[in-house]
Structure formats: structure tokens, C-alpha cells
Design a protein around this motif. Structure first.
Motif, PDB file in Angstrom:
ATOM      1  N   THR A   1      -5.757   3.700  -5.751  1.00 31.24           N
ATOM      2  CA  THR A   1      -4.597   4.263  -6.450  1.00 31.24           C
ATOM      3  C   THR A   1      -3.725   3.243  -7.160  1.00 31.24           C
ATOM      4  N   GLN A   2      -3.798   1.962  -6.762  1.00 28.36           N
ATOM      5  CA  GLN A   2      -2.868   1.002  -7.351  1.00 28.36           C
ATOM      6  C   GLN A   2      -3.429  -0.413  -7.395  1.00 28.36           C
ATOM      7  N   VAL A   3      -2.697  -1.252  -8.118  1.00 31.75           N
ATOM      8  CA  VAL A   3      -2.989  -2.675  -8.204  1.00 31.75           C
ATOM      9  C   VAL A   3      -1.810  -3.405  -7.576  1.00 31.75           C
ATOM     10  N   ILE A   4      -2.100  -4.306  -6.651  1.00 30.11           N
ATOM     11  CA  ILE A   4      -1.044  -5.038  -5.942  1.00 30.11           C
ATOM     12  C   ILE A   4      -1.268  -6.523  -6.165  1.00 30.11           C
ATOM     13  N   PHE A   5      -0.220  -7.208  -6.615  1.00 28.83           N
ATOM     14  CA  PHE A   5      -0.270  -8.658  -6.791  1.00 28.83           C
ATOM     15  C   PHE A   5       0.774  -9.271  -5.871  1.00 28.83           C
ATOM     16  N   ARG A   6       0.326 -10.151  -4.977  1.00 29.79           N
ATOM     17  CA  ARG A   6       1.233 -10.813  -4.038  1.00 29.79           C
ATOM     18  C   ARG A   6       1.141 -12.315  -4.256  1.00 29.79           C
ATOM     19  N   TRP A   7       2.276 -13.010  -4.070  1.00 28.14           N
ATOM     20  CA  TRP A   7       2.284 -14.456  -4.213  1.00 28.14           C
ATOM     21  C   TRP A   7       3.208 -15.080  -3.181  1.00 28.14           C
ATOM     22  N   TRP A   8       2.854 -16.302  -2.786  1.00 27.91           N
ATOM     23  CA  TRP A   8       3.616 -17.064  -1.805  1.00 27.91           C
ATOM     24  C   TRP A   8       3.867 -18.442  -2.394  1.00 27.91           C
ATOM     25  N   LYS A   9       5.117 -18.816  -2.532  1.00 32.03           N
ATOM     26  CA  LYS A   9       5.492 -20.121  -3.065  1.00 32.03           C
ATOM     27  C   LYS A   9       5.482 -21.116  -1.910  1.00 32.03           C
ATOM     28  N   ILE A  10       4.688 -22.170  -2.029  1.00 29.77           N
ATOM     29  CA  ILE A  10       4.588 -23.200  -1.000  1.00 29.77           C
ATOM     30  C   ILE A  10       5.103 -24.504  -1.612  1.00 29.77           C
ATOM     31  N   SER A  11       6.170 -25.031  -1.034  1.00 26.33           N
ATOM     32  CA  SER A  11       6.736 -26.249  -1.592  1.00 26.33           C
ATOM     33  C   SER A  11       7.537 -26.990  -0.540  1.00 26.33           C
ATOM     34  N   LEU A  12       7.541 -28.315  -0.648  1.00 30.40           N
ATOM     35  CA  LEU A  12       8.367 -29.146   0.228  1.00 30.40           C
ATOM     36  C   LEU A  12       9.770 -29.347  -0.355  1.00 30.40           C
ATOM     37  N   ARG A  13       9.958 -28.944  -1.595  1.00 30.94           N
ATOM     38  CA  ARG A  13      11.254 -29.127  -2.253  1.00 30.94           C
ATOM     39  C   ARG A  13      12.274 -28.169  -1.651  1.00 30.94           C
ATOM     40  N   SER A  14      13.457 -28.679  -1.415  1.00 27.49           N
ATOM     41  CA  SER A  14      14.494 -27.913  -0.719  1.00 27.49           C
ATOM     42  C   SER A  14      14.899 -26.644  -1.462  1.00 27.49           C
ATOM     43  N   GLU A  15      14.882 -26.650  -2.805  1.00 25.57           N
ATOM     44  CA  GLU A  15      15.298 -25.458  -3.547  1.00 25.57           C
ATOM     45  C   GLU A  15      14.326 -24.278  -3.398  1.00 25.57           C
ATOM     46  N   TYR A  16      13.105 -24.552  -2.945  1.00 25.73           N
ATOM     47  CA  TYR A  16      12.117 -23.483  -2.788  1.00 25.73           C
ATOM     48  C   TYR A  16      11.912 -23.063  -1.334  1.00 25.73           C
TER      49      TYR A  16
END
Length: 168
Positions: free
Chosen positions: A31-46
Motif C-alpha cells: 500500500t505504501q512506500v516508506i523511506f527511513r533515515w538515521w543520521k550518524i555523526s560524532l559532531r555535537s550539533e547532530y
């Protein structure tokens, strides 16, 4: 009536290109399209960035260029599936398709494709014709006219007939 299709039709996961360490998932359901993302970073702003998710029904996904991103859906299909699809094209379309990428050039010239095309256009394939195709290639066989084909088959029979007579 229940669908014969499974709930999940396609799923792929991966990691973004370097230097990114971001992960993504593309999931296509009935029934649908799902796009998931995970931001991986050592930088403090992320560090406080939460995973993201975008869901769309199929029709909306096809119209939403932002969600589609740079996915080349044809590239994700297997060679066997692409060969099956290509075998239904007209010869002119196969020639044009072969000019679009290295992968399609390789597929359009492959013996597997031309074997499928020959089998779909010929009612019967004799063992002699099959052996000739394996020697010369299915594409060559497809483009050989009937007179030349008969001549090649005669030569092949004579050659292998003479070899059999010489064997003890």
C-alpha cells in the motif's frame, strides 16, 4: 479476496557514501512506500538528531520527486528479470536500450537474451540448431537467414560426421 502478494514487496538498506555514516531504509509494501533515515555523526550539533521517516501511498510517491531521490529502480532489478523484460522489446528498442549504459549493453548482447528471443520466435529448435547456436552464439543464429543457417548446419553435420568416422 486476499492478495497473493506478500506485505513487503521490496526492501533495501544501506549506508550513505563516505564521509557520511548515515543509514537509510527503503521499504515498499502493498500500500505504501516508506523511506527511513538515521543520521550518524560524532559532531555535537547532530547528536540530538532523531531518525526520520517519510510515508507515501504509491501514487503520491511517484509524483514526489523529493522522496524518490536518486534511486534508479531499474538498476536494482536482477539481470534475469531485466533479460525477461528486454526479451519482449522490439529489435529497434533493444538496440536503443543497449546504448544507455554498460550494464544494458552487456545484457542486450548476452547469449541468454538471444536464446530467449529465439525460443519465443521459433516453434521448435532441433538439437542440431541448438548445438550450432552454442558454437556460434544465439544472437548470431537469430540474425542468420534461413539459407545460411541450412548451409552452416550441413557443414557442421559433415564436420562432426567425419570426426566420428575417424575415431576408433
Amino acid at each position: 479476496m486476499a492478495s497473493w502478494l506478500p506485505e513487503t514487496l521490496f526492501e533495501t538498506v544501506g549506508q550513505g557514501p563516505p564521509p557520511s555514516k548515515d543509514y537509510y531504509q527503503l521499504l515498499v509494501t502493498r500500500t505504501q512506500v516508506i523511506f527511513r533515515w538515521w543520521k550518524i555523526s560524532l559532531r555535537s550539533e547532530y547528536r540530538s538528531t532523531k531518525p526520520g521517516e517519510a510515508k507515501e501511498i504509491h501514487e503520491d510517491f511517484l509524483e514526489n520527486l523529493h522522496l524518490q531521490g536518486k534511486f534508479d529502480f531499474l538498476e536494482r532489478l536482477s539481470d534475469n528479470l531485466l533479460l525477461n523484460i528486454i526479451s519482449y522489446l522490439d529489435l529497434e528498442d533493444i538496440a536503443r536500450l543497449s546504448q544507455t549504459s554498460h550494464r544494458f549493453a552487456k545484457l542486450c548482447m548476452s547469449d541468454k537474451l538471444w536464446e530467449q528471443i529465439v525460443q519465443s520466435t521459433c516453434h521448435t529448435i532441433t538439437p542440431d540448431v541448438r548445438a550450432l547456436a552454442e558454437d556460434t552464439g544465439w544472437r548470431q543464429l537469430f540474425f542468420t537467414n534461413k539459407l545460411q543457417l541450412q548451409r552452416q548446419l550441413r557443414k557442421r553435420k559433415q564436420k562432426y560426421g567425419n570426426l566420428r568416422e575417424k575415431q576408433p
